[in-house]
Design an enzyme around this catalytic site. Structure first.
Site, PDB file in Angstrom:
ATOM      1  NE  ARG A 128      -4.459   1.753   2.999  1.00 29.05           N
ATOM      2  CZ  ARG A 128      -4.226   2.882   2.320  1.00 29.05           C
ATOM      3  NH1 ARG A 128      -4.751   3.062   1.137  1.00 29.05           N
ATOM      4  NH2 ARG A 128      -3.471   3.824   2.843  1.00 29.05           N
TER       5      ARG A 128
ATOM      6  CE1 TYR B 163      -1.866  -4.772   4.840  1.00 26.02           C
ATOM      7  CE2 TYR B 163      -1.378  -4.421   2.515  1.00 26.02           C
ATOM      8  CZ  TYR B 163      -1.597  -3.923   3.777  1.00 26.02           C
ATOM      9  OH  TYR B 163      -1.541  -2.566   3.982  1.00 26.02           O
TER      10      TYR B 163
ATOM     11  CB  THR C  48      -0.892   0.024   1.268  1.00 27.29           C
ATOM     12  OG1 THR C  48      -1.621  -1.193   1.336  1.00 27.29           O
ATOM     13  CG2 THR C  48      -1.848   1.189   1.250  1.00 27.29           C
ATOM     14  CB  THR C  49       3.814   2.175   2.120  1.00 29.32           C
ATOM     15  OG1 THR C  49       3.084   1.755   3.271  1.00 29.32           O
ATOM     16  CG2 THR C  49       4.603   3.415   2.456  1.00 29.32           C
TER      17      THR C  49
ATOM     18  CE  LYS D 132       1.259  -4.340   6.536  1.00 26.92           C
ATOM     19  NZ  LYS D 132       1.437  -3.441   5.390  1.00 26.92           N
TER      20      LYS D 132
ATOM     21  CB  ILE E 246       4.948  -5.198   6.929  1.00 19.87           C
ATOM     22  CG1 ILE E 246       5.476  -6.632   6.755  1.00 19.87           C
ATOM     23  CG2 ILE E 246       5.041  -4.427   5.615  1.00 19.87           C
ATOM     24  CD1 ILE E 246       4.721  -7.472   5.735  1.00 19.87           C
TER      25      ILE E 246
ATOM     26  CE1 TYR F 115     -16.509  -1.115  -5.311  1.00 19.54           C
ATOM     27  CE2 TYR F 115     -16.768  -2.932  -6.855  1.00 19.54           C
ATOM     28  CZ  TYR F 115     -17.198  -1.718  -6.346  1.00 19.54           C
ATOM     29  OH  TYR F 115     -18.312  -1.100  -6.881  1.00 19.54           O
TER      30      TYR F 115
END
Length: 292
Positions: free
Chosen positions: A138, A133, A44-45, A162, A204, A107
């Protein structure tokens, strides 16, 4: 492959709309010099949501090439489209990444059975260590601890998670359900030390983009049995952790790296530059931490 300690969720530097390879290689090198335990490109980062497939593969390839086996690389390779996740995971394996970070499909909001089926389908095509993850904030979907236990029992590739729920009750249940040989990594910089205390293996991290030494030293101190030092570093990192979430990640962390002179703080739409008042607040926190 042993995933333990502080792993940085690397930013992806851009210049004039394109990948800034020179700044990216320099960032990877600095991270290793500062004692980081591992690196995660295309999370994401790393603004993976706005990278083309060609860019995504390039970013992973550069990271692996620059690291040259000195620390493990867990490549972001997930998607809400299972076929696409298989393609990206296959590339991560071919690029010689040590593991793949696979986000739960966003989604579409699959059921818990759908989540298991998704990871089974990827594992059937590509065998390498997977870190699931879980970031419901999100994706709109939460992987339940019992579901992770099912994955662990039925998909040998699923070696860890994660956990970015920041829910210590759930994080504890993951350890309870999955046992001490499962690699539990914190996905929130605020919960690293508590996660380690209950049996987690590391983090992470976003904040380790700007403070890799502090985050890796906190993990080192914990594993060396020096809880007092780990606690001291936990509280020293707290203002920086808050600063990284003044606005949506990775807006603040990229801005911070720009202030530190490490890269051009360019973002891709729909992310926009930090608001003025937050910019001043961020600079003040970085100054107090001795980073600018």
């Amino acid at each position: 492959m042993h995933f333990q300690g502080a792993f940085t969720a690397l930013v992806t530097p851009f210049k004039n709309g394109s990948l800034d390879e020179e700044a990216y290689r320099a960032h990877v090198e600095w991270q290793i010099e500062q004692g980081i335990h591992g690196l995660v490109p295309c999370g994401t980062t790393g603004e993976s949501a706005t990278l083309s497939h060609a860019e995504h593969k390039r970013v992973i390839g550069i990271c692996v090439d620059q690291v040259k086996g000195r620390v493990p690389v867990i490549a972001g390779a997930g998607s809400n489209n299972t076929a696409e996740a298989i393609e990206l995971t296959r590339f991560a394996k071919d690029a010689k990444a040590d593991g793949a970070l696979l986000i739960t499909p966003y989604y579409n909001k699959p059921t818990q059975r759908g989540l298991v089926a998704h990871f089974k389908a990827i594992a059937a095509e590509v065998s390498m260590p997977f870190i699931v993850y879980n970031v419901p904030g999100r994706t709109g979907t939460n992987v339940l601890p019992a579901t992770l236990a099912t994955m662990k029992a039925s998909i040998p590739e699923v070696v860890g998670v994660k956990e970015a729920t920041a829910n210590l009750t759930q994080i504890s249940e993951v350890m309870e359900c999955c046992g001490p040989d499962f690699t539990l990594l914190s996905g929130d910089d605020f919960t690293v030390l508590p996660t380690l205390v209950i049996g987690g293996k590391g983090v992470i991290s976003v904040v380790s983009n700007v403070a890799p030494k502090m985050m890796s030293q906190m993990c080192d101190a914990f594993f060396a049995g020096d809880l007092a030092r780990a606690r001291e570093l936990h509280y020293a990192l707290a203002p920086l952790c808050r600063a990284m979430f003044l606005e949506t990640n990775p807006i603040p962390v990229k801005t911070a790296l720009g202030m530190m002179g490490r890269l051009t703080p360019e973002l891709r739409l729909p992310l926009v530059p930090l608001e003025e008042k937050n910019d001043a607040c961020l600079r003040d926190i970085l100054k107090k931490a001795g980073l600018v």
